[in-house]
Design a protein around this motif. Sequence first.
Motif, PDB file in Angstrom:
ATOM      1  N   MET A   1      12.349  36.043 -22.743  1.00 46.16           N
ATOM      2  CA  MET A   1      12.761  36.365 -21.377  1.00 46.16           C
ATOM      3  C   MET A   1      12.629  35.148 -20.467  1.00 46.16           C
TER       4      MET A   1
ATOM      5  N   PRO B   1      16.674  36.659 -29.829  1.00 45.31           N
ATOM      6  CA  PRO B   1      15.658  35.618 -30.038  1.00 45.31           C
ATOM      7  C   PRO B   1      15.369  34.781 -28.807  1.00 45.31           C
TER       8      PRO B   1
ATOM      9  N   ARG C   1      12.083  42.295 -25.184  1.00 43.36           N
ATOM     10  CA  ARG C   1      13.388  41.712 -24.862  1.00 43.36           C
ATOM     11  C   ARG C   1      14.248  42.814 -24.271  1.00 43.36           C
ATOM     12  N   VAL C   2      14.793  42.563 -23.081  1.00 42.02           N
ATOM     13  CA  VAL C   2      15.704  43.506 -22.447  1.00 42.02           C
ATOM     14  C   VAL C   2      16.965  42.760 -22.055  1.00 42.02           C
TER      15      VAL C   2
ATOM     16  N   ASP D   1      20.058  46.753 -24.294  1.00 38.93           N
ATOM     17  CA  ASP D   1      19.601  46.308 -25.614  1.00 38.93           C
ATOM     18  C   ASP D   1      18.104  46.041 -25.476  1.00 38.93           C
TER      19      ASP D   1
ATOM     20  N   GLN E   1      12.383  41.908 -35.579  1.00 38.87           N
ATOM     21  CA  GLN E   1      11.975  42.844 -34.524  1.00 38.87           C
ATOM     22  C   GLN E   1      12.849  44.107 -34.539  1.00 38.87           C
TER      23      GLN E   1
ATOM     24  N   GLY F   1      14.065  37.320 -33.923  1.00 38.51           N
ATOM     25  CA  GLY F   1      14.404  38.087 -32.717  1.00 38.51           C
ATOM     26  C   GLY F   1      15.761  38.756 -32.818  1.00 38.51           C
ATOM     27  N   ALA F   2      16.562  38.316 -33.749  1.00 38.96           N
ATOM     28  CA  ALA F   2      17.913  38.863 -33.879  1.00 38.96           C
ATOM     29  C   ALA F   2      18.020  39.713 -35.133  1.00 38.96           C
TER      30      ALA F   2
ATOM     31  N   ARG G   1      14.387  45.254 -27.487  1.00 44.28           N
ATOM     32  CA  ARG G   1      13.843  44.741 -28.747  1.00 44.28           C
ATOM     33  C   ARG G   1      12.344  44.477 -28.614  1.00 44.28           C
TER      34      ARG G   1
END
Lengths: 411, 411
Positions: free
Chosen positions: B231, B228, A261-262, A286, A210, A355-356, A288
């Motif tokens: 939420m 990753p 992602r926040v 951050d 991502q 995700g990372a 994403r």
Amino acid sequence: MTITIDPQRLWNSLMAMAEIGPTENGGSCRLALTDEDAAGRRLFMEWCEALGCTVRIDRIGNLFVRRPGRQNDLDPVGVGSHLDTQPKGGRFDGVLGVLAGLEILRTLHEQGIVTERPLELVVWTNEEGSRFAPAMVASGTYAGRFSVESTLARRDRDGVTLGEALENIRFAGDMPVGKPRFASFLELHIEQGPVLEAAGESIGVVTGVQGMRWFDVTLSGQAAHAGPTPMLSRRDALAAAARLIDRLQAHACHDPDGDSRVTVGCLEIDAPSRNVIPGKVSLTVDLRHTKDGELDALEALFHRELASVGDTFGVTVQSERIWQSPVVHFHQGCIEAVEQAAQWQGVQYRRMMSGAGHDAVNVAAVAPTAMIFVPCRDGISHNEAEYTSPEHCALGTQVLCDALLKRANEA
Amino acid sequence: MTITIDPQRLWNSLMAMAEIGPTENGGSCRLALTDEDAAGRRLFMEWCEALGCTVRIDRIGNLFVRRPGRQNDLDPVGVGSHLDTQPKGGRFDGVLGVLAGLEILRTLHEQGIVTERPLELVVWTNEEGSRFAPAMVASGTYAGRFSVESTLARRDRDGVTLGEALENIRFAGDMPVGKPRFASFLELHIEQGPVLEAAGESIGVVTGVQGMRWFDVTLSGQAAHAGPTPMLSRRDALAAAARLIDRLQAHACHDPDGDSRVTVGCLEIDAPSRNVIPGKVSLTVDLRHTKDGELDALEALFHRELASVGDTFGVTVQSERIWQSPVVHFHQGCIEAVEQAAQWQGVQYRRMMSGAGHDAVNVAAVAPTAMIFVPCRDGISHNEAEYTSPEHCALGTQVLCDALLKRANEA
């Protein structure tokens, strides 16, 4: 020909490495280029040299362990990850990818197997970004994203440069940064999320990563006495920050795709006192997403919400985008090698986006690349409680081995 | 008989005191019992001794400056405030009440006036609570709320006790705490809020002080990697804290009376890192109201909201009420003496409740007490930009002088 890695030897190495920089609750603390990181690197190098491999170090401290092939004029196939950790990190993040590569070299050595292309096991410097921002700076420099000079000049919170830290632990090498080039690069990593475990799957065939954007934000209001200042007269920087965080969280939690992602990981009040309304707050954001367009929209929403809390709370706002990484799509041939290896094992797997961020994201800019994920318990990572079972470590290493040999022996 | 204080002499003393522990932007930093606080105390004592007054120090460092009257067997009338400041404090908070008392002693000395009752000018130790919690601990000990032993054992963030700090700066006296008793006590203070200035009024006749409660709160979720972790799988302690702060703010801002005050002055993330979801957050909560029943309701709301964010965000919550001060109503005779003095000056004034805690709140438990407020610019206090004009400082001191003489000369 069946080449089977040794699960117990792999596990023993992981546990031995975890004893360097141990934390109170069973994790590891080897911040980049500290004495603990240096001790971890030295242990790793001893293990590699025992196999007759050559260790080279580039100018920014990346380690390259070479195992010759039959055709040493060809570019090597690379494998690796990182040994540095978060301040309260786990035993597997990064370490598994490095020691899985070591386990493969040991297996090949033991069985007297020589690949067509040479192999190159890599330890990337400062992947985590906890000591020197940004994360993955050394693989980014390898890939040409940053100049060597700017990387050496990055400072930690105490003002020590990355270059000075390298000198201090004697890991400033002389190999030019960007060498060697890889024919392919593969990285095994723990998922660091809960998806595989929740689905009962053992392998993630990672098709890309991502996009990410990092911001430094400052909110400046007016410090004032907590008691006599009516609520409606306040310019409370923390109240503004709280509203911002709550709005961004609510948005990301209600994203229908579930791909936003926040995270606000750091927040500091200037001169805090329990009976003083906070006048100034600094925080990090951050963002994403798996799609660049959606990430643009998320960033736009962030700027709108920031401006909105500025207006509502009478605080001035500043934000700076200090780093970004676009959505990355990995190499089809590498993805297929991993998928085929997963199928050989007969286990449940899924294609997924990471995700990372990982060093492989940077390498993907200059070489065919893919990644392999294994589940980690409760999806927990960057945490002392991080855990991946011996079985999953071994399975991931076997898939890595098979995919690596496929890429190393291809025409 | 007209007794008029000297506005310029008063102002000069305020500005001289502000030069001790000066801050970058024109404020003062004299945290309780530091070298700066000690230097401020010594300057003050020199000024008092030049008037022939006797300075006595009690066991917790409170200073008592005695000016004899005609009937020295009667309890004295007290006046005073504090000289310690916030880390980035102003030039007037506390200091005005002390140096106004000094200016009155100087005026009486110059004019050869002797009051019926003796006068006692007081400097209370550690009013702010910035170094040693809670605030006003020394006047509270004087009034019997805390034992001398517990007060001497209070520790600052570095683990230094209040008793050790007193010894270090040689301000541990031998007078028993709780002596002398006052026939009346008056404290002049800047308002530290915007009400008087906004209304164009020059004097606040303070009839009491709002109730206050302080809490230490901890939210414990789960640290995890920012990228990753979907939420909806998170247990983000900072997101929970942000929701709590936002809810409490929204409630207090919509309170129809406008008398609720909610402040979160400190917030700390455990092991913060920009790409780690905060696993643990500690914060302070300060709740105030002018009515005890409404303060009970505000505290109940706080506990409900805390439990609610705990449930919503999957974090465990802890809160401890570390201090409280009930709503205080001052003494009618003292209030009337102040009101009459304000009327003599022919200025606009109002009766009002104080929004901040003051040493007078503690003294009110053991002696007839009232306070006088003067406006401060933009209501700003606990801030380097804190400002009260020379005219308002002089007017407040004159009202204090007249009210003090009335109480000191009454039968």
